[in-house]
Design a protein around this motif. Sequence first.
Motif, mmCIF file in Angstrom:
data_model
loop_
_atom_site.group_PDB
_atom_site.id
_atom_site.type_symbol
_atom_site.label_atom_id
_atom_site.label_comp_id
_atom_site.label_asym_id
_atom_site.label_seq_id
_atom_site.Cartn_x
_atom_site.Cartn_y
_atom_site.Cartn_z
ATOM 1 N N TYR A 146 1.279 8.866 3.225
ATOM 2 C CA TYR A 146 -0.163 8.963 3.424
ATOM 3 C C TYR A 146 -0.842 7.692 2.921
ATOM 4 O O TYR A 146 -0.269 6.907 2.160
ATOM 5 N N THR A 147 -2.063 7.491 3.378
ATOM 6 C CA THR A 147 -2.873 6.377 2.895
ATOM 7 C C THR A 147 -4.239 6.907 2.495
ATOM 8 O O THR A 147 -4.743 7.879 3.070
ATOM 9 N N LEU A 148 -4.828 6.252 1.512
ATOM 10 C CA LEU A 148 -6.170 6.582 1.045
ATOM 11 C C LEU A 148 -7.047 5.343 1.133
ATOM 12 O O LEU A 148 -6.565 4.222 0.913
ATOM 13 N N ASP A 149 -8.326 5.531 1.450
ATOM 14 C CA ASP A 149 -9.240 4.405 1.338
ATOM 15 C C ASP A 149 -9.683 4.279 -0.111
ATOM 16 O O ASP A 149 -9.254 5.045 -0.978
ATOM 17 N N ARG A 150 -10.531 3.327 -0.411
ATOM 18 C CA ARG A 150 -10.885 3.046 -1.812
ATOM 19 C C ARG A 150 -11.676 4.181 -2.455
ATOM 20 O O ARG A 150 -11.818 4.222 -3.682
ATOM 21 N N ASP A 151 -12.169 5.139 -1.633
ATOM 22 C CA ASP A 151 -12.885 6.299 -2.170
ATOM 23 C C ASP A 151 -11.990 7.520 -2.321
ATOM 24 O O ASP A 151 -12.464 8.594 -2.705
ATOM 25 N N ARG A 195 -6.014 5.617 -11.134
ATOM 26 C CA ARG A 195 -5.310 4.434 -11.624
ATOM 27 C C ARG A 195 -4.797 3.586 -10.455
ATOM 28 O O ARG A 195 -4.902 2.350 -10.470
ATOM 29 N N ALA A 196 -4.254 4.261 -9.451
ATOM 30 C CA ALA A 196 -3.738 3.534 -8.283
ATOM 31 C C ALA A 196 -4.879 2.865 -7.519
ATOM 32 O O ALA A 196 -4.758 1.718 -7.074
ATOM 33 N N LEU A 197 -6.011 3.565 -7.382
ATOM 34 C CA LEU A 197 -7.148 2.990 -6.666
ATOM 35 C C LEU A 197 -7.805 1.868 -7.458
ATOM 36 O O LEU A 197 -8.590 1.092 -6.908
ATOM 37 N N ALA A 198 -7.482 1.785 -8.739
ATOM 38 C CA ALA A 198 -7.956 0.666 -9.565
ATOM 39 C C ALA A 198 -7.011 -0.531 -9.466
ATOM 40 O O ALA A 198 -7.266 -1.589 -10.054
ATOM 41 N N GLY A 199 -5.899 -0.360 -8.699
ATOM 42 C CA GLY A 199 -4.985 -1.476 -8.461
ATOM 43 C C GLY A 199 -3.666 -1.401 -9.179
ATOM 44 O O GLY A 199 -2.896 -2.361 -9.168
ATOM 45 N N GLU A 249 8.260 13.283 -6.126
ATOM 46 C CA GLU A 249 8.223 12.001 -6.816
ATOM 47 C C GLU A 249 7.324 11.098 -5.982
ATOM 48 O O GLU A 249 7.664 10.758 -4.853
ATOM 49 N N THR A 250 6.164 10.763 -6.523
ATOM 50 C CA THR A 250 5.151 10.047 -5.748
ATOM 51 C C THR A 250 5.056 8.592 -6.164
ATOM 52 O O THR A 250 4.940 8.278 -7.351
ATOM 53 N N HIS A 251 5.111 7.728 -5.162
ATOM 54 C CA HIS A 251 4.998 6.287 -5.369
ATOM 55 C C HIS A 251 3.653 5.829 -4.817
ATOM 56 O O HIS A 251 3.349 6.044 -3.640
ATOM 57 N N TYR A 252 2.853 5.181 -5.646
ATOM 58 C CA TYR A 252 1.554 4.651 -5.244
ATOM 59 C C TYR A 252 1.639 3.135 -5.145
ATOM 60 O O TYR A 252 2.048 2.464 -6.098
ATOM 61 N N SER A 253 1.240 2.590 -3.996
ATOM 62 C CA SER A 253 1.259 1.139 -3.788
ATOM 63 C C SER A 253 -0.105 0.683 -3.281
ATOM 64 O O SER A 253 -0.409 0.831 -2.093
ATOM 65 N N PRO A 254 -0.959 0.133 -4.159
ATOM 66 C CA PRO A 254 -2.271 -0.349 -3.718
ATOM 67 C C PRO A 254 -2.135 -1.611 -2.861
ATOM 68 O O PRO A 254 -1.317 -2.485 -3.150
ATOM 69 N N ILE A 255 -2.937 -1.702 -1.808
ATOM 70 C CA ILE A 255 -3.002 -2.892 -0.961
ATOM 71 C C ILE A 255 -4.345 -3.561 -1.223
ATOM 72 O O ILE A 255 -5.395 -2.942 -1.067
ATOM 73 N N LEU A 256 -4.303 -4.840 -1.618
ATOM 74 C CA LEU A 256 -5.515 -5.549 -2.006
ATOM 75 C C LEU A 256 -6.062 -6.393 -0.866
ATOM 76 O O LEU A 256 -5.314 -6.901 -0.027
ATOM 77 N N ASP A 257 -7.400 -6.531 -0.815
ATOM 78 C CA ASP A 257 -8.029 -7.408 0.164
ATOM 79 C C ASP A 257 -8.037 -8.830 -0.392
ATOM 80 O O ASP A 257 -7.592 -9.082 -1.525
ATOM 81 N N GLY A 272 -9.071 -9.442 -3.926
ATOM 82 C CA GLY A 272 -8.352 -8.789 -5.002
ATOM 83 C C GLY A 272 -8.781 -7.360 -5.262
ATOM 84 O O GLY A 272 -8.362 -6.757 -6.253
ATOM 85 N N GLN A 273 -9.586 -6.800 -4.357
ATOM 86 C CA GLN A 273 -10.019 -5.416 -4.497
ATOM 87 C C GLN A 273 -9.120 -4.503 -3.674
ATOM 88 O O GLN A 273 -8.591 -4.905 -2.634
ATOM 89 N N VAL A 274 -8.940 -3.274 -4.141
ATOM 90 C CA VAL A 274 -8.099 -2.322 -3.410
ATOM 91 C C VAL A 274 -8.759 -1.975 -2.076
ATOM 92 O O VAL A 274 -9.903 -1.524 -2.025
ATOM 93 N N GLU A 275 -8.038 -2.229 -1.012
ATOM 94 C CA GLU A 275 -8.527 -1.936 0.333
ATOM 95 C C GLU A 275 -7.964 -0.609 0.828
ATOM 96 O O GLU A 275 -8.675 0.214 1.412
ATOM 97 N N THR A 276 -6.677 -0.419 0.574
ATOM 98 C CA THR A 276 -5.977 0.792 0.987
ATOM 99 C C THR A 276 -4.937 1.123 -0.067
ATOM 100 O O THR A 276 -4.407 0.232 -0.724
ATOM 101 N N MET A 277 -4.661 2.389 -0.229
ATOM 102 C CA MET A 277 -3.602 2.807 -1.139
ATOM 103 C C MET A 277 -2.562 3.583 -0.324
ATOM 104 O O MET A 277 -2.893 4.542 0.367
ATOM 105 N N ILE A 278 -1.323 3.125 -0.391
ATOM 106 C CA ILE A 278 -0.236 3.792 0.317
ATOM 107 C C ILE A 278 0.495 4.707 -0.650
ATOM 108 O O ILE A 278 0.900 4.286 -1.736
ATOM 109 N N GLY A 279 0.642 5.950 -0.262
ATOM 110 C CA GLY A 279 1.349 6.917 -1.090
ATOM 111 C C GLY A 279 2.593 7.424 -0.379
ATOM 112 O O GLY A 279 2.564 7.700 0.819
ATOM 113 N N LEU A 280 3.678 7.503 -1.103
ATOM 114 C CA LEU A 280 4.922 8.059 -0.564
ATOM 115 C C LEU A 280 5.394 9.132 -1.533
ATOM 116 O O LEU A 280 5.804 8.830 -2.659
ATOM 117 N N ALA A 281 5.310 10.394 -1.103
ATOM 118 C CA ALA A 281 5.717 11.520 -1.946
ATOM 119 C C ALA A 281 7.035 12.073 -1.415
ATOM 120 O O ALA A 281 7.119 12.542 -0.281
#
Length: 278
Positions: free
Chosen positions: A154-159, A201-205, A220-228, A231-240
Amino acid sequence: SIRQREAVERERHVRLEESEARLRSIAAATSDGVFFLDQGRILDVNDLGARMLGLPRAALIGRSVLEFCDPAYRDIVTEHTLSGSEEPYEALGRRADGTTFWAEIHGRRLMYAGKPARVAVLRDLTEQRKTEQALRDSERYLRAIVSNAPLVLYTLDRDGIVRLSEGRGLKALGFKPGELVGRSVFEMYRDRPDICAYTRRALAGEPLVYVTTLGATTFETHYSPILDPDGQVETMIGLAIDITERKRAEEALIQSESNFRTLTENANVGIFVNQNGR
């Protein structure tokens, strides 16, 4: 007078030659194939256009562009060439050796050699099409893996709003692929402060991994923030990843080792008692 008319004609001829020279100079400098056409017949072509068709420039002069079109696209090329349409379109070209290439074609009317003509600018799309196909293949393979593996991608936006939710692991949570799109993680899990805290925490980078249990399923969830670029979080990729069976196996192993230690300790006590005759 005759001399004046001759002078005007010479001046007109000079202007035409200068104009054609400028056109040829522009055509030579461009990174696309440029063809000057008269009713679909080639009046002139730049070097890149000649290479696109696989023949020397001199061998192309006077030939119809339809000779270098895949038969399935000759009607659309004819329509655009003869109608004077300036709408860009795509067609499948055919080189002299029979190999094909995709081209994006832009055309417009102009004066060339002192009479109405048409310029057609061809951009070779072959590499672009290969890249697009490779991307489609990668997406198809990734979707097949995600659809058949016990995980949730899944992916999350910065909100914290879900923009993608795929994977067989969703079934264990009672959801279908895509069903969570548009929903807020913080609303869905407002009664799970641990999940909300990790997500913030993940959305904070901060990239992180954590284990959590939802219902009867452990992930087991892996959070990988993607920065613009800023240097701000644009998208957060989650793999559970569903690790329920692994967790059960680990717990069973721990329990087995505990039982074995208890049994061993009791056995040692029994031996000690027997040795002391009690």
